[in-house]
Design a protein around this motif. Structure first.
Motif, PDB file in Angstrom:
ATOM      1  N   LYS A 151       4.864 -39.288 -24.506  1.00 49.65           N
ATOM      2  CA  LYS A 151       6.084 -38.494 -24.431  1.00 49.65           C
ATOM      3  C   LYS A 151       7.064 -38.942 -25.515  1.00 49.65           C
ATOM      4  CE  LYS A 151       5.757 -37.770 -19.423  1.00 49.65           C
ATOM      5  NZ  LYS A 151       6.376 -38.061 -18.106  1.00 49.65           N
ATOM      6  N   LYS A 152       7.802 -37.980 -26.041  1.00 48.32           N
ATOM      7  CA  LYS A 152       8.816 -38.299 -27.036  1.00 48.32           C
ATOM      8  C   LYS A 152       9.881 -39.192 -26.416  1.00 48.32           C
ATOM      9  CE  LYS A 152       8.240 -34.140 -29.848  1.00 48.32           C
ATOM     10  NZ  LYS A 152       8.900 -32.926 -30.406  1.00 48.32           N
ATOM     11  N   ASP A 153      10.354 -40.127 -27.228  1.00 52.36           N
ATOM     12  CA  ASP A 153      11.403 -41.070 -26.823  1.00 52.36           C
ATOM     13  C   ASP A 153      10.924 -42.094 -25.791  1.00 52.36           C
ATOM     14  OD1 ASP A 153      13.265 -39.730 -28.478  1.00 52.36           O
ATOM     15  OD2 ASP A 153      13.663 -38.280 -26.890  1.00 52.36           O
ATOM     16  N   SER A 154       9.618 -42.109 -25.489  1.00 46.59           N
ATOM     17  CA  SER A 154       9.110 -43.156 -24.599  1.00 46.59           C
ATOM     18  C   SER A 154       8.927 -44.443 -25.405  1.00 46.59           C
ATOM     19  CB  SER A 154       7.775 -42.744 -23.971  1.00 46.59           C
ATOM     20  OG  SER A 154       6.766 -42.632 -24.956  1.00 46.59           O
ATOM     21  N   ASP A 155       9.019 -45.557 -24.751  1.00 49.05           N
ATOM     22  CA  ASP A 155       8.921 -46.856 -25.427  1.00 49.05           C
ATOM     23  C   ASP A 155       7.457 -47.319 -25.451  1.00 49.05           C
ATOM     24  OD1 ASP A 155       9.817 -49.037 -26.778  1.00 49.05           O
ATOM     25  OD2 ASP A 155      10.845 -49.978 -25.085  1.00 49.05           O
ATOM     26  N   TYR A 156       6.585 -46.415 -25.940  1.00 47.14           N
ATOM     27  CA  TYR A 156       5.153 -46.689 -25.856  1.00 47.14           C
ATOM     28  C   TYR A 156       4.722 -47.872 -26.712  1.00 47.14           C
ATOM     29  CZ  TYR A 156       4.394 -44.430 -30.409  1.00 47.14           C
ATOM     30  OH  TYR A 156       4.420 -44.119 -31.740  1.00 47.14           O
ATOM     31  N   ILE A 185       4.324 -42.479 -19.333  1.00 46.56           N
ATOM     32  CA  ILE A 185       4.663 -42.208 -20.732  1.00 46.56           C
ATOM     33  C   ILE A 185       3.627 -41.327 -21.426  1.00 46.56           C
ATOM     34  CG2 ILE A 185       5.981 -44.350 -20.955  1.00 46.56           C
ATOM     35  CD1 ILE A 185       3.590 -45.517 -22.510  1.00 46.56           C
ATOM     36  N   ASN A 206       0.441 -41.788 -31.905  1.00 44.31           N
ATOM     37  CA  ASN A 206       1.801 -41.538 -31.407  1.00 44.31           C
ATOM     38  C   ASN A 206       1.930 -40.195 -30.702  1.00 44.31           C
ATOM     39  OD1 ASN A 206       1.509 -40.276 -34.061  1.00 44.31           O
ATOM     40  ND2 ASN A 206       3.687 -39.851 -33.931  1.00 44.31           N
ATOM     41  N   ASP A 238       1.846 -38.059 -22.562  1.00 43.19           N
ATOM     42  CA  ASP A 238       2.115 -36.630 -22.706  1.00 43.19           C
ATOM     43  C   ASP A 238       0.965 -35.875 -22.049  1.00 43.19           C
ATOM     44  OD1 ASP A 238       2.450 -33.988 -23.464  1.00 43.19           O
ATOM     45  OD2 ASP A 238       2.944 -34.457 -25.545  1.00 43.19           O
TER      46      ASP A 238
END
Length: 203
Positions: free
Chosen positions: A113-118, A188, A109, A190
């Motif tokens: 990126k934070k808040d991405s719908d990975y 997405i 995780n 990081d």
């Protein structure tokens, strides 16, 4: 650090264990090197313990394979077998993914990126890729997508997702895996994570 880090092989040899694992050598920062090797050793030790079948005498063998060693990123897998003289030995594969310049181990995780719908994006890629690769054996009802702590390794700039034996089907299926094309998930990733480091074109 664009060049590969030096790797030596360490052997654990006891009457019940015959196991090879990697060790980082030749770093200018000796304290950082010790920190990294301590994490590798602890990871290997836990892996070996997990191969032991209950309290039964178990003969454990295993080795490692380097998947990525570039740009300050080290990704490798341990493969092991625990033979307790039963019908089916315990088989397992686990991976460790590190930033050599910091010693940080990256969980799945932490690549995004934070808040991405990975989770949704990569799970859909997995469903597509599995249908291309596995026409038999794989139980699609068991595939619920990837998880925040998903098993993965990096193969060059590619993200490889894998599952444990029996997780998605019978023993002959082995360890099912799929590759995630970096260009499909570049929005997405990081850029500060190890996946971003091995994909320097990521914006």
């Amino acid at each position: 650090m664009l060049f590969p880090v030096n790797i030596s092989t360490v052997k654990i040899m006891t009457p019940m264990i015959n196991f090879y694992y990697p060790m980082v050598t030749g770093m200018s920062n000796f304290l950082l090197q010790q920190k990294i090797n301590c994490k590798i050793f602890n990871f290997t030790k836990k892996f070996i313990l997990d191969l032991k079948y209950l309290d039964m005498p178990t003969y454990i063998t295993g080795s490692y394979e380097i998947k990525t060693n570039e740009r300050g990123v080290l990704s490798f897998i341990l493969s092991g077998l625990g033979d307790f003289k039963g019908a089916h030995p315990v088989n397992s594969v686990k991976s460790l993914n590190l930033n050599i310049e910091t010693g940080k181990v990256y969980k799945f995780n932490e690549l995004f990126k934070k808040d991405s719908d990975y989770i949704k994006i990569i799970s859909m890629i997995g469903e597509r890729e599995f249908k291309k690769q596995y026409t038999d054996l794989l139980n699609y009802e068991k595939y619920k997508g990837v998880k925040p702590n998903q098993d993965y390794f990096l193969c060059g700039s590619n993200l490889m997702i894998y599952f444990q034996q029996y997780e998605l089907g019978p023993r002959p299926l082995g360890f099912p895996y799929f590759s995630v094309p970096s260009y499909e998930i570049e929005n997405i990733i990081d850029e500060k994570s190890i996946l971003g480091i091995v994909n320097p074109a990521i914006p």
